[in-house]
Design a protein around this motif. Sequence first.
Motif, PDB file in Angstrom:
ATOM      1  N   ARG A  91      -9.549  -6.119   1.199  1.00 27.23           N
ATOM      2  CA  ARG A  91      -9.725  -5.030   2.167  1.00 27.23           C
ATOM      3  C   ARG A  91      -8.441  -4.020   2.407  1.00 27.23           C
ATOM      4  N   ASN A  92      -7.933  -4.169   2.917  1.00 27.30           N
ATOM      5  CA  ASN A  92      -7.255  -2.917   3.270  1.00 27.30           C
ATOM      6  C   ASN A  92      -6.172  -2.553   1.950  1.00 27.30           C
ATOM      7  N   HIS A  93      -6.314  -2.574   0.957  1.00 26.08           N
ATOM      8  CA  HIS A  93      -5.688  -2.040  -0.708  1.00 26.08           C
ATOM      9  C   HIS A  93      -6.616  -2.024  -1.301  1.00 26.08           C
ATOM     10  N   THR A  94      -7.532  -1.145  -0.664  1.00 27.72           N
ATOM     11  CA  THR A  94      -8.556  -1.151  -1.816  1.00 27.72           C
ATOM     12  C   THR A  94      -8.678   0.379  -3.045  1.00 27.72           C
ATOM     13  N   VAL A 116       2.686   3.642  -0.941  1.00 26.96           N
ATOM     14  CA  VAL A 116       2.014   4.673  -1.298  1.00 26.96           C
ATOM     15  C   VAL A 116       0.922   4.072  -1.389  1.00 26.96           C
ATOM     16  N   PHE A 117      -0.287   4.758  -0.968  1.00 33.51           N
ATOM     17  CA  PHE A 117      -1.641   4.920  -1.071  1.00 33.51           C
ATOM     18  C   PHE A 117      -2.250   5.484  -2.475  1.00 33.51           C
ATOM     19  N   ALA A 118      -3.325   5.563  -3.562  1.00 36.24           N
ATOM     20  CA  ALA A 118      -2.752   6.639  -4.255  1.00 36.24           C
ATOM     21  C   ALA A 118      -4.442   6.914  -4.149  1.00 36.24           C
ATOM     22  N   HIS A 119      -5.053   7.336  -2.742  1.00 31.68           N
ATOM     23  CA  HIS A 119      -6.403   7.787  -2.908  1.00 31.68           C
ATOM     24  C   HIS A 119      -6.823   8.799  -3.749  1.00 31.68           C
ATOM     25  N   GLU A 120      -7.937   9.632  -4.733  1.00 26.72           N
ATOM     26  CA  GLU A 120      -8.161  10.530  -5.515  1.00 26.72           C
ATOM     27  C   GLU A 120      -8.028  11.625  -4.588  1.00 26.72           C
ATOM     28  N   ALA A 121      -8.358  12.193  -2.913  1.00 26.67           N
ATOM     29  CA  ALA A 121      -7.839  13.413  -2.534  1.00 26.67           C
ATOM     30  C   ALA A 121      -6.172  13.460  -2.094  1.00 26.67           C
ATOM     31  N   GLY A 122      -5.641  13.003  -2.609  1.00 23.25           N
ATOM     32  CA  GLY A 122      -4.530  12.511  -2.388  1.00 23.25           C
ATOM     33  C   GLY A 122      -3.151  11.340  -1.915  1.00 23.25           C
ATOM     34  N   PRO A 123      -2.304  11.535  -2.221  1.00 25.63           N
ATOM     35  CA  PRO A 123      -1.418  10.050  -1.810  1.00 25.63           C
ATOM     36  C   PRO A 123      -1.405   9.815  -0.087  1.00 25.63           C
ATOM     37  N   ARG A 166       5.542  -2.880  11.675  1.00 27.32           N
ATOM     38  CA  ARG A 166       5.508  -1.852  12.595  1.00 27.32           C
ATOM     39  C   ARG A 166       5.865  -0.810  11.987  1.00 27.32           C
ATOM     40  N   PRO A 167       4.903   0.548  12.409  1.00 27.69           N
ATOM     41  CA  PRO A 167       4.642   1.609  11.786  1.00 27.69           C
ATOM     42  C   PRO A 167       5.434   2.425  12.320  1.00 27.69           C
ATOM     43  N   ILE A 168       6.312   3.321  11.142  1.00 28.83           N
ATOM     44  CA  ILE A 168       7.401   4.162  12.259  1.00 28.83           C
ATOM     45  C   ILE A 168       6.639   5.540  11.267  1.00 28.83           C
ATOM     46  N   TRP A 169       6.116   5.667  10.829  1.00 25.17           N
ATOM     47  CA  TRP A 169       5.377   7.146   9.987  1.00 25.17           C
ATOM     48  C   TRP A 169       5.208   7.092   9.229  1.00 25.17           C
ATOM     49  N   GLU A 170       3.698   8.040   9.191  1.00 23.39           N
ATOM     50  CA  GLU A 170       2.461   8.199   7.906  1.00 23.39           C
ATOM     51  C   GLU A 170       2.596  10.374   7.481  1.00 23.39           C
ATOM     52  N   VAL A 171       2.246  10.389   6.066  1.00 28.24           N
ATOM     53  CA  VAL A 171       1.913  11.600   5.544  1.00 28.24           C
ATOM     54  C   VAL A 171       0.286  11.281   5.009  1.00 28.24           C
ATOM     55  N   THR A 172      -0.524  12.389   5.638  1.00 25.71           N
ATOM     56  CA  THR A 172      -1.036  12.168   4.509  1.00 25.71           C
ATOM     57  C   THR A 172      -1.813  13.071   3.702  1.00 25.71           C
ATOM     58  N   HIS A 173      -2.680  12.727   2.763  1.00 30.56           N
ATOM     59  CA  HIS A 173      -2.928  13.708   1.373  1.00 30.56           C
ATOM     60  C   HIS A 173      -1.450  14.344   0.525  1.00 30.56           C
ATOM     61  N   ALA A 174      -0.620  13.673   1.374  1.00 27.80           N
ATOM     62  CA  ALA A 174       0.854  14.641   0.853  1.00 27.80           C
ATOM     63  C   ALA A 174       0.417  15.329  -0.671  1.00 27.80           C
TER      64      ALA A 174
END
Length: 127
Positions: A55-58, A86-93, A119-127
């Motif tokens: 479910r979380n790795h589409t 790295v999640f490779a979304h079409e809008a950006g990773p 345990r999350p430390i950091w996140e960058v969306t659409h890098a």
Amino acid sequence: MDDRQELSLLVSRLGAWLDAKSPDQGRALFTEDAEAHTLGGVAKGVDALFEQARRNHTVPTQHFITDPLVEISGDSATIGANLLVVFAHEAGPRLLGERYELDAARTPDGWRISRVQARPIWEVTHA
């Protein structure tokens, strides 16, 4: 192969399994009663864990799991490791940095992961 090497390999196989999106291969990684506590939720039992991963790795993913620190006590072990996924979304990773805390148990078939805590430390969306 000694226990530390086998446990480090188990951690590497966890990342490869998540990227391959192949639930059947997961049977060689986890105990039947394994738990996962991640940003995607809590799953208890290997089948629920597989469903949570699916479910979380589409989108395509790449998991980099490094610097495993292995502590063994008899037939149980704890492993701490760094995770970059790295999640490779079409809008950006989407890049996610986490710390894995894993528990493992020695079974008749070798070491298996019994608990995953991310345990999350950091996140960058659409890098």
